[in-house]
Write an enzyme that holds these catalytic residues in place. Structure first.
Site, mmCIF file in Angstrom:
data_model
loop_
_atom_site.group_PDB
_atom_site.id
_atom_site.type_symbol
_atom_site.label_atom_id
_atom_site.label_comp_id
_atom_site.label_asym_id
_atom_site.label_seq_id
_atom_site.Cartn_x
_atom_site.Cartn_y
_atom_site.Cartn_z
ATOM 1 N N GLY A 166 34.512 -5.875 2.902
ATOM 2 C CA GLY A 166 33.162 -6.187 1.433
ATOM 3 C C GLY A 166 33.059 -7.659 0.838
ATOM 4 O O GLY A 166 33.278 -9.138 1.441
ATOM 5 N N HIS A 193 30.326 -13.870 7.442
ATOM 6 C CA HIS A 193 30.306 -12.074 7.518
ATOM 7 C C HIS A 193 29.269 -12.266 8.729
ATOM 8 O O HIS A 193 30.010 -11.726 9.703
ATOM 9 C CB HIS A 193 30.628 -11.110 6.657
ATOM 10 C CG HIS A 193 31.688 -11.031 5.648
ATOM 11 N ND1 HIS A 193 31.553 -11.337 4.393
ATOM 12 C CD2 HIS A 193 33.212 -11.144 6.323
ATOM 13 C CE1 HIS A 193 32.773 -11.313 3.770
ATOM 14 N NE2 HIS A 193 33.701 -11.169 5.016
ATOM 15 N N GLU A 211 37.148 -18.958 10.323
ATOM 16 C CA GLU A 211 37.844 -20.084 10.981
ATOM 17 C C GLU A 211 38.742 -20.778 9.392
ATOM 18 O O GLU A 211 39.640 -20.956 9.052
ATOM 19 C CB GLU A 211 37.537 -21.305 11.609
ATOM 20 C CG GLU A 211 37.096 -21.318 12.634
ATOM 21 C CD GLU A 211 38.007 -22.923 13.901
ATOM 22 O OE1 GLU A 211 37.158 -23.526 13.190
ATOM 23 O OE2 GLU A 211 37.880 -22.566 14.699
ATOM 24 N N LYS A 212 38.062 -20.188 8.123
ATOM 25 C CA LYS A 212 37.903 -20.538 6.660
ATOM 26 C C LYS A 212 39.658 -19.873 6.597
ATOM 27 O O LYS A 212 40.955 -20.637 5.935
ATOM 28 C CB LYS A 212 37.237 -19.700 6.317
ATOM 29 C CG LYS A 212 37.719 -20.224 4.407
ATOM 30 C CD LYS A 212 36.743 -18.979 3.315
ATOM 31 C CE LYS A 212 36.563 -17.851 3.243
ATOM 32 N NZ LYS A 212 38.634 -17.416 2.567
ATOM 33 N N ASP A 213 39.929 -18.912 6.852
ATOM 34 C CA ASP A 213 41.395 -18.790 7.197
ATOM 35 C C ASP A 213 42.061 -18.767 8.227
ATOM 36 O O ASP A 213 42.276 -17.753 8.964
ATOM 37 C CB ASP A 213 41.420 -16.980 6.816
ATOM 38 C CG ASP A 213 40.630 -16.486 5.693
ATOM 39 O OD1 ASP A 213 41.163 -17.017 4.995
ATOM 40 O OD2 ASP A 213 39.382 -16.156 5.537
ATOM 41 N N SER A 248 32.856 -17.258 0.910
ATOM 42 C CA SER A 248 34.029 -16.796 0.390
ATOM 43 C C SER A 248 33.295 -15.218 -0.387
ATOM 44 O O SER A 248 32.796 -15.285 -1.753
ATOM 45 C CB SER A 248 34.801 -17.004 0.090
ATOM 46 O OG SER A 248 36.184 -16.812 -0.437
ATOM 47 N N ARG A 257 35.305 -14.491 -2.683
ATOM 48 C CA ARG A 257 35.923 -14.586 -3.806
ATOM 49 C C ARG A 257 35.064 -15.562 -4.842
ATOM 50 O O ARG A 257 35.100 -15.607 -6.069
ATOM 51 C CB ARG A 257 36.977 -15.614 -4.068
ATOM 52 C CG ARG A 257 38.233 -14.325 -3.332
ATOM 53 C CD ARG A 257 39.896 -15.289 -3.425
ATOM 54 N NE ARG A 257 40.685 -14.242 -3.593
ATOM 55 C CZ ARG A 257 41.470 -14.014 -2.744
ATOM 56 N NH1 ARG A 257 40.968 -13.936 -1.541
ATOM 57 N NH2 ARG A 257 42.705 -12.941 -2.319
#
Ligand code: PAF
Length: 283
Positions: free
Chosen positions: A30, A36, A151-153, A188, A190
């Site tokens: 979320g 996203h 690809e960030k993670d 992100s 965050r």
């Protein structure tokens, strides 16, 4: 349609399967952002139906404070998905913790051929067991043809590919490029917790990766690492947790370059108490 339980979701998935519709799945926690949305756009393009899950998975957090502070904006997220993609052939799953885990939210143990021992695996104990547990559950309920990850993670992306291989699931994992804010900060959920100024300042991470990429062309791995560490030392508000150069395939941190290998630089840094993660291909 929005489904709150895996039982009702499974009934809907069964219907879609009977119609031989291709399912593209985007699992999320979320607090949706354009990163996203770009995964969902790709999923919509490649498949007949888009399935999105929104679930803040408790077992992948190694820090109770981080879990508590994680932004939760489900109603706004659902509205955003419908605004972008309409309601036709869009399925949203927003389970409760009980629906996923029953009475006790605990993770299973996973072995990803060593990918779990480095970087995020080493710095966040149990994190990839939590990710494996939730994704095995979601893949079983959603039964997607394709599943999309950013690809960030990057380490998570490689681990999910390994999970699917080990569980022998007929799912193609699709990696999508990092989406960035105008100043360069990787998008992100965050980032919501950063002040406006910090969001700009955090572009330092991206700028440092770009400098590392240039330096890496003509210098050794230890020299590139030292350069990055020195740049962070000049940035007192930002604390470097780690900078690692690793082979893309094995994720094993390396000290020497070998031809034909592709390397990536991985950064984790803290700003205003927020843990920020980014990476870039160096060669
Ligand atoms: O990348 C994330 O948001 C999460 O790790 C995921 C894949 C949705 C699993 O909870």
């Amino acid at each position: 349609m929005v489904f709150k339980t895996h039982k009702t979701l499974s009934t809907q998935i069964e219907k879609l399967k009977k119609e031989s519709l291709k399912i593209g799945f985007v699992p999320t926690m979320g607090a949706l952002h354009l990163g996203h949305i770009s995964l969902m756009e790709q999923a919509k393009k490649d498949n007949d139906v888009l399935v999105v899950s929104i679930f803040v998975n408790p077992t992948q957090f190694d820090n109770a404070g981080d879990l508590k502070k994680y932004p939760r904006t489900v109603d706004k997220d659902i509205e955003l998905i419908y605004k972008q993609f309409g309601k036709t052939q869009v399925v949203i799953y927003t389970p409760s913790i009980e629906d996923v885990y029953g009475k006790q939210a605990v993770s299973k143990r996973y072995f990803y051929d060593g990918l779990e021992h480095v970087m995020e695996g080493a710095n966040r104990p149990g994190h990839f067991d939590g990710v494996g547990t939730i994704l095995e559950f979601l893949f079983d309920k959603v039964r997607p043809d394709h599943a999309y990850f950013g690809e960030k993670d990057f380490q998570q992306l490689q681990i999910v590919k390994k999970l699917v291989e080990k569980l022998n699931l007929p799912i193609k994992i699709v990696g999508c490029s990092i989406k960035r804010e105008p100043h360069g900060l990787a998008m992100s959920s965050r980032n919501e917790r950063l002040s406006k100024q910090a969001r700009k300042d955090a572009a330092f991470i991206y700028n440092t990766l770009q400098k590392a990429k240039i330096h890496f062309q003509s210098h050794s791995i230890p020299s590139t690492t030292e350069m990055v560490q020195k740049l962070f030392q000049q940035q007192p508000d930002m604390k470097l947790e780690y900078f690692t150069i690793a082979s893309e395939e094995t994720l094993v941190p390396v000290k020497r370059k070998f031809k034909k290998h592709t390397y990536r630089g991985f950064i984790v840094a803290h700003l205003e108490g927020v843990r920020l993660i980014d990476n870039m291909r160096l060669s």
